[in-house]
Every structure is written in C-alpha cells, then in structure tokens.
Design an enzyme around this catalytic site. Sequence first.
Site, mmCIF file in Angstrom:
data_model
loop_
_atom_site.group_PDB
_atom_site.id
_atom_site.type_symbol
_atom_site.label_atom_id
_atom_site.label_comp_id
_atom_site.label_asym_id
_atom_site.label_seq_id
_atom_site.Cartn_x
_atom_site.Cartn_y
_atom_site.Cartn_z
ATOM 1 C CB SER A 1 40.346 78.411 -31.883
ATOM 2 O OG SER A 1 40.215 78.376 -30.465
ATOM 3 N N GLY B 1 38.175 79.759 -27.459
ATOM 4 C CA GLY B 1 39.262 80.237 -26.614
ATOM 5 C C GLY B 1 40.229 79.144 -26.189
ATOM 6 C CD GLU C 1 32.967 83.344 -23.458
ATOM 7 O OE1 GLU C 1 32.759 84.571 -23.528
ATOM 8 O OE2 GLU C 1 33.900 82.774 -24.057
ATOM 9 N N GLY D 1 36.843 85.543 -31.487
ATOM 10 C CA GLY D 1 37.175 86.050 -30.155
ATOM 11 C C GLY D 1 38.610 86.551 -30.133
ATOM 12 N N GLY D 2 39.522 85.693 -29.693
ATOM 13 C CA GLY D 2 40.929 86.087 -29.501
ATOM 14 C C GLY D 2 41.541 86.840 -30.668
ATOM 15 C CD1 TRP E 1 36.639 92.939 -30.475
ATOM 16 C CD2 TRP E 1 36.538 95.034 -29.692
ATOM 17 N NE1 TRP E 1 36.986 93.794 -31.492
ATOM 18 C CE2 TRP E 1 36.929 95.076 -31.053
ATOM 19 C CE3 TRP E 1 36.392 96.244 -28.997
ATOM 20 C CZ2 TRP E 1 37.193 96.280 -31.707
ATOM 21 C CZ3 TRP E 1 36.647 97.449 -29.650
ATOM 22 C CH2 TRP E 1 37.048 97.457 -30.993
ATOM 23 C CE LYS E 2 35.181 85.448 -26.369
ATOM 24 N NZ LYS E 2 35.427 84.058 -26.039
ATOM 25 C CD GLU F 1 30.890 81.357 -31.107
ATOM 26 O OE1 GLU F 1 31.837 81.950 -31.617
ATOM 27 O OE2 GLU F 1 30.458 81.642 -29.976
HETATM 28 C C1 PEP Z 1 33.907 83.463 -29.323
HETATM 29 O O1 PEP Z 1 33.980 83.708 -28.135
HETATM 30 O O2 PEP Z 1 32.855 83.718 -29.925
HETATM 31 C C2 PEP Z 1 35.065 82.860 -29.987
HETATM 32 C C3 PEP Z 1 34.887 82.245 -31.125
HETATM 33 O O3 PEP Z 1 36.272 82.958 -29.351
HETATM 34 P P1 PEP Z 1 37.715 82.444 -29.912
HETATM 35 O O4 PEP Z 1 37.825 82.918 -31.323
HETATM 36 O O5 PEP Z 1 38.712 83.100 -29.010
HETATM 37 O O6 PEP Z 1 37.698 80.970 -29.795
#
Ligand code: PEP
Length: 259
Positions: free
Chosen positions: A217, A177, A101, A238-239, A14-15, A171
């Site tokens: 993503s 993102g 991040e 993430g999103g 959820w960041k 990742e």
């Molecule tokens: C993440 O931050 O681990 C991630 C995969 O983000 P997103 O799915 O938004 O790319």
Amino acid sequence: MSKSARKYLIAGNWKMNLNSAEGAELAKDVVALVGAQTDVAVCVCPTFTVLESVSKVVSGSNVQLGAQNMHFEASGAYTGEISAEMLRHLFANFVILGHSERREYFGETDAIVNKKTLAALAANLKPIVCIGETLEEREAGKVNEVIKTQLEGALVGVTAAAADALVVAYEPVWAIGTGKTATPEMAEEVHAEIRSLLAASIGAEAADKVRILYGGSMKPENADELLAQENIDGGLIGGAALKASSFAALVESAQKLSK
Ligand code: PEP
C-alpha cells in the site's frame, strides 16, 4: 557506502490486470511522465501476455521491463511455464520472485524461490525477491524469524557478485492491497534487519549495494516518508501502479530524495 550510492528503484506490479492493448496504453502514459528522467530506476511488471506490447512501448526510454514470475528451468516439459531466457528475449531486466500471492495461492516455498533466484541471476535478470510476514506472525512477535528464514532460504548459493543485481522487497503481507501501510519506523526496522542479514551472508560491502524495496500500500501520500528511511531504496507497488499519475508521483518522490 551511503544510501545515496544506491539508485532508487520504483517497480510496478500490475498483477493479473490489463490486456496487451491496455498495458501498452498504461506504459505509454508512464513513459510520457517519467521515461526521460534518469535519477530513479523505474520498472513495470505486466503479466506474461502483456510483456511484448509493453516492451515495444518502453524501448528506448528509462522505463524498464520486469515479469511477475518465471520457472527455474531453461526449457523442457513444463506445461504453462515461462523461462528466464524467454523473458530476456522480450528485453525484460527484472523478475519478481516469491511474491506472497505466489507463496499463498501457488505453494511457492523458499526452496523454489531459491532455484528461481539462481536461474534469474544466471540469465542476467535482476530478481526482486519478496519476503514478509503475515499479521499473525507479526502479532506473535515472529517478524525477524520469518524474515531470516525466507531471506536465507531464497539466497542459498547467492554470492557477493550478485549484489548489484539483487533486489529484496520487504512486503508485510497484512499491508498488501489492504490500504494498511507499515509506518516508516516499522518498515525501517525490518529493512535494517534485512541489511544486516545480507551482511552476514554476502559481506557488508556487498550488502550495502543491495536495494531493499518496501511494498504494501505505498502511495503518493505516504511515499516521501517511507522512501526517506536509511534502508528503504524504493518501492514495489501494486494498486498505485495501475494509474500512471500515481505511479509517476512515486517516482517523483524518489527523485526529490535523490538530489
Ligand atoms: C504488491 O502486490 O506487491 C503490493 C505492494 O501491492 P499494493 O501496493 O497494492 O499493496
């Protein structure tokens, strides 16, 4: 061991979003949609201040709790930090470590990720160790080199005994993102490489047990194809994890493939 022996894991990162009330609401919706199924392991990772309210909501369901970071020491003069034990006290089972991040904005190195990984395992927390290359590194043909350095650096001192608890998340930084996703073939190529690096370090039998998640993503529209790959054992999301319906759709994709 075949792929089917590894239970899919769908983990939501959820960041730095949602306060404790908003997080509890989202968790309630996630529990309502996927909290009763047992085919797929599901985990939500809110920010530290939201762990307690979400912990209460997911308690008794099949939705597990994870944190997004932790410190490697157990306690002491580390202002602003949180230990593995503190996370366990709130019934967290997982912890994301070395997210790109954290590496980019907070200077986390492979050596720090390694200390955290060992501390998490010692405290019975399952580490989700994130690795992945930047676009520049991919374009320079350095994917395997970067993956090897980050994976081996994070796993110094980790033995075969940790295989069931250990989770690795591949990742690619350029896909996080951004809406850009690695193709299933691109992702599978790196996942297979990660598994062979794991085999070299903890043995083939243990490496077969480690879940390797894809992150970058992942969304309902591309999940089926990604999750169907031989060495993709779930997703770090993430999103799409910030909306219960899209997160649940990813769990359902994994559920279909588990049958
Ligand atoms: C993440 O931050 O681990 C991630 C995969 O983000 P997103 O799915 O938004 O790319």
